[in-house]
Design an enzyme around this catalytic site. Structure first.
Site, mmCIF file in Angstrom:
data_model
loop_
_atom_site.group_PDB
_atom_site.id
_atom_site.type_symbol
_atom_site.label_atom_id
_atom_site.label_comp_id
_atom_site.label_asym_id
_atom_site.label_seq_id
_atom_site.Cartn_x
_atom_site.Cartn_y
_atom_site.Cartn_z
ATOM 1 N N ALA A 132 5.265 1.090 -6.892
ATOM 2 C CA ALA A 132 4.569 2.270 -6.811
ATOM 3 C C ALA A 132 3.387 1.910 -5.574
ATOM 4 O O ALA A 132 3.474 0.913 -5.206
ATOM 5 C CB ALA A 132 3.667 1.281 -8.362
ATOM 6 N N ALA A 134 -0.247 3.726 -5.304
ATOM 7 C CA ALA A 134 -1.519 3.803 -6.039
ATOM 8 C C ALA A 134 -3.020 4.473 -4.723
ATOM 9 O O ALA A 134 -2.657 4.867 -3.903
ATOM 10 C CB ALA A 134 -2.425 2.646 -7.195
ATOM 11 N N SER A 135 -4.132 4.250 -5.205
ATOM 12 C CA SER A 135 -5.582 4.815 -4.154
ATOM 13 C C SER A 135 -5.837 3.954 -3.442
ATOM 14 O O SER A 135 -6.014 4.462 -2.756
ATOM 15 C CB SER A 135 -5.831 4.574 -6.044
ATOM 16 O OG SER A 135 -7.117 3.852 -6.396
ATOM 17 N N GLN A 138 -0.088 -0.052 -1.999
ATOM 18 C CA GLN A 138 1.425 0.478 -2.620
ATOM 19 C C GLN A 138 1.652 -0.723 -3.005
ATOM 20 O O GLN A 138 1.519 -1.902 -2.653
ATOM 21 C CB GLN A 138 1.818 1.017 -1.900
ATOM 22 C CG GLN A 138 2.174 0.528 -0.487
ATOM 23 C CD GLN A 138 3.479 1.796 0.316
ATOM 24 O OE1 GLN A 138 2.651 2.940 0.318
ATOM 25 N NE2 GLN A 138 4.335 0.915 0.844
ATOM 26 N N VAL A 139 2.859 -1.275 -3.784
ATOM 27 C CA VAL A 139 3.298 -2.871 -4.418
ATOM 28 C C VAL A 139 4.881 -2.143 -4.190
ATOM 29 O O VAL A 139 4.882 -1.800 -4.327
ATOM 30 C CB VAL A 139 2.591 -2.558 -6.230
ATOM 31 C CG1 VAL A 139 3.796 -3.971 -6.545
ATOM 32 C CG2 VAL A 139 1.740 -2.170 -6.341
ATOM 33 N N LYS A 153 1.043 -6.734 -3.901
ATOM 34 C CA LYS A 153 0.214 -5.283 -3.518
ATOM 35 C C LYS A 153 -0.032 -5.144 -2.437
ATOM 36 O O LYS A 153 -1.309 -6.043 -1.582
ATOM 37 C CB LYS A 153 -0.865 -5.237 -4.489
ATOM 38 C CG LYS A 153 -1.654 -3.439 -4.330
ATOM 39 C CD LYS A 153 -2.468 -2.984 -5.667
ATOM 40 C CE LYS A 153 -3.633 -4.379 -5.466
ATOM 41 N NZ LYS A 153 -4.401 -3.897 -6.825
ATOM 42 N N ASP A 285 -10.684 -0.221 -15.901
ATOM 43 C CA ASP A 285 -9.482 1.249 -15.077
ATOM 44 C C ASP A 285 -8.708 1.433 -16.002
ATOM 45 O O ASP A 285 -7.589 1.088 -15.845
ATOM 46 C CB ASP A 285 -9.319 1.077 -14.262
ATOM 47 C CG ASP A 285 -9.015 2.003 -13.072
ATOM 48 O OD1 ASP A 285 -9.179 3.472 -14.076
ATOM 49 O OD2 ASP A 285 -7.814 1.552 -11.860
#
Length: 436
Positions: A132, A134-135, A138-139, A153, A285
């Site tokens: 994944a 994200a902001s 990344q993972v 991450k 979140d």
């Protein structure tokens, strides 16, 4: 052949306040044109989408490239079920855990700088393709030398400075608005949001928050918080136990049964409210990419950078307000609101009905059973209530810490609408009350 460093930098989040502001200004112009076109269609009796699919694709492309605060904004937009079509929301929802990935060479560089070795040395297996993106990072899926599967991450280089610049750009807008109208002074609320978001770049802090949240939910068997792998965690690398399942946004399109929808909706309510009322902590979140329906039926919670710890006064007053609402008891609305931290320039006889209506709208699932979240209009009605009474609401000011509370509870309402469950939710809130 080794990659040119300049080529790698081109694939990282765009740097520089001015460059990012210019990119966002261009996007804003395109989106504005799309909205104006929709308005023109509405004038001639058509019912257009607020945002076209083409404009949504441009939004995803630009915000995914920028990452940081811009991408977080896109994640919030994707949760709005009131003003965007399912097709457009599906496009924008890609921002919840998908974005252009950084090159493998950069991932290796960050791991070397933070953990002192290559992925091959640090892990038995390390998948170079992101699980994944994200902001802020990344993972990657990986396997420890003892066989445990983990999620690693890796933070984008320079994202802390980028996020700070984004928030400074937004801060200028807030200051301009505040100077134009004393009643609309949002600087304290923006500062709260800014500080919380900048703290998210410290993965050691996130690891500690994850462990704290695990303790806060330990008595809730239907929830699962991943274990922190401390020896593979640093300020810019966070390694957690890998949870197996589907994120909420993927699960909800699999046509789950009515029973499954109710079960997961119940778990979400517990995930947000129970740790807040019992330990003063809240996941702030709550977009659908941060929750996972696990293979064993439990609800996995992900991403702990925005866990908010509230003041005891704020939690205690909200707890009493919640218990009054669940028990269908009358309450001293203004007295409790002041204990929460609200201030008001209105006479109590004017402020009281405004706040009572907010509580009445938000408390619908606590009063009637069954309740149908598929047709839930809480978010829409709340927006209309604030819009109709905007001049007076501007004279009622919540405490700064309420920003994260509203972010969390508002996101929960959107997720419950997305799941579209129906059932005895009054009973669910009574279960939450029984924990207190």
């Amino acid at each position: 052949m080794a990659s040119d460093p300049s080529d790698l930098d081109d694939k990282l989040p765009l740097q520089g306040r001015f460059n990012r502001f210019r990119k966002l200004a261009g996007l804003s112009a395109q989106i504005s044109a799309d909205v104006l076109k929709s308005g023109a269609k509405r004038l001639v009796g058509q019912e257009p989408e607020l945002l076209s699919k083409a404009a949504a694709e441009k939004l995803v492309s630009t915000l995914g490239e920028l990452k940081g605060a811009a991408m977080k904004f896109g994640q919030v937009v994707s949760m709005d079920t009131e003003f965007l079509s399912p097709e457009v929301r599906q496009v924008i929802a890609r921002l919840q855990n998908e974005a252009p990935s950084m090159p493998q060479e950069v991932v290796v560089r960050v791991l070397r700088e933070e953990l002192g070795d290559t992925p091959e040395a640090l892990f038995r297996e390390f998948d170079p393709k992101p699980l994944a993106a994200a902001s802020l990072g990344q993972v990657h899926r990986a396997v420890l030398h003892d066989g445990r599967e983990v999620a690693v991450k890796v933070q984008y280089p320079g994202i802390a400075e980028t996020l700070s610049g984004d928030m400074d750009n937004l801060g200028l807008v807030v200051k301009t608005v505040s100077k134009a109208s004393r009643l609309a002074d949002g600087t304290a609320y923006f500062q709260e949001l800014r500080e919380e978001m900048l703290l998210e770049t410290d993965y050691l802090r996130e690891a500690a928050l994850c462990s704290d949240f695990a303790r806060a939910t330990a008595a809730l068997p239907d929830l699962r918080v991943p274990e922190v792998i401390a020896e593979r965690t640093s300020r810019r690398v966070l390694t957690l136990e890998l949870l197996q399942g589907r994120t909420l946004k993927d699960w909800v399109v699999s046509e789950p049964s009515a029973e499954e929808r109710f079960r997961v909706a119940r778990q979400l309510i517990f995930a947000i409210y129970a740790p807040f009322f019992t330990h003063g902590q809240m996941h702030a979140d709550p977009h659908p990419g941060n929750f996972m329906v696990l293979e064993d039926g439990r609800l996995g919670v992900l991403d702990f950078g925005s866990i908010k710890r509230f003041s005891p006064r704020f939690v205690d007053a909200n707890r009493r307000m919640f218990l009054h609402a669940v028990r269908l008891e009358s309450m001293d609305v203004m007295g409790l609101s002041r204990e929460v931290g609200f201030t008001s320039e209105l006479p109590d006889e004017e402020a009281t009905p405004l706040i009572q209506e907010v509580l009445h709208i938000a408390g619908r699932p606590m009063r009637s059973s069954p309740y149908d979240y598929a047709s839930c209009s809480i978010t829409r009605d709340m927006k209309l209530h604030f819009a109709r009474n905007a001049p007076r609401f501007l004279k009622i000011r919540p405490p700064a810490e309420a920003v994260m509370f509203f972010r969390s509870t508002g996101g929960l309402a959107q997720n419950l609408r997305l799941i579209a469950a129906q059932g005895d939710f009054r009973g669910v809130f009574q279960e939450v009350a029984s924990l207190l």
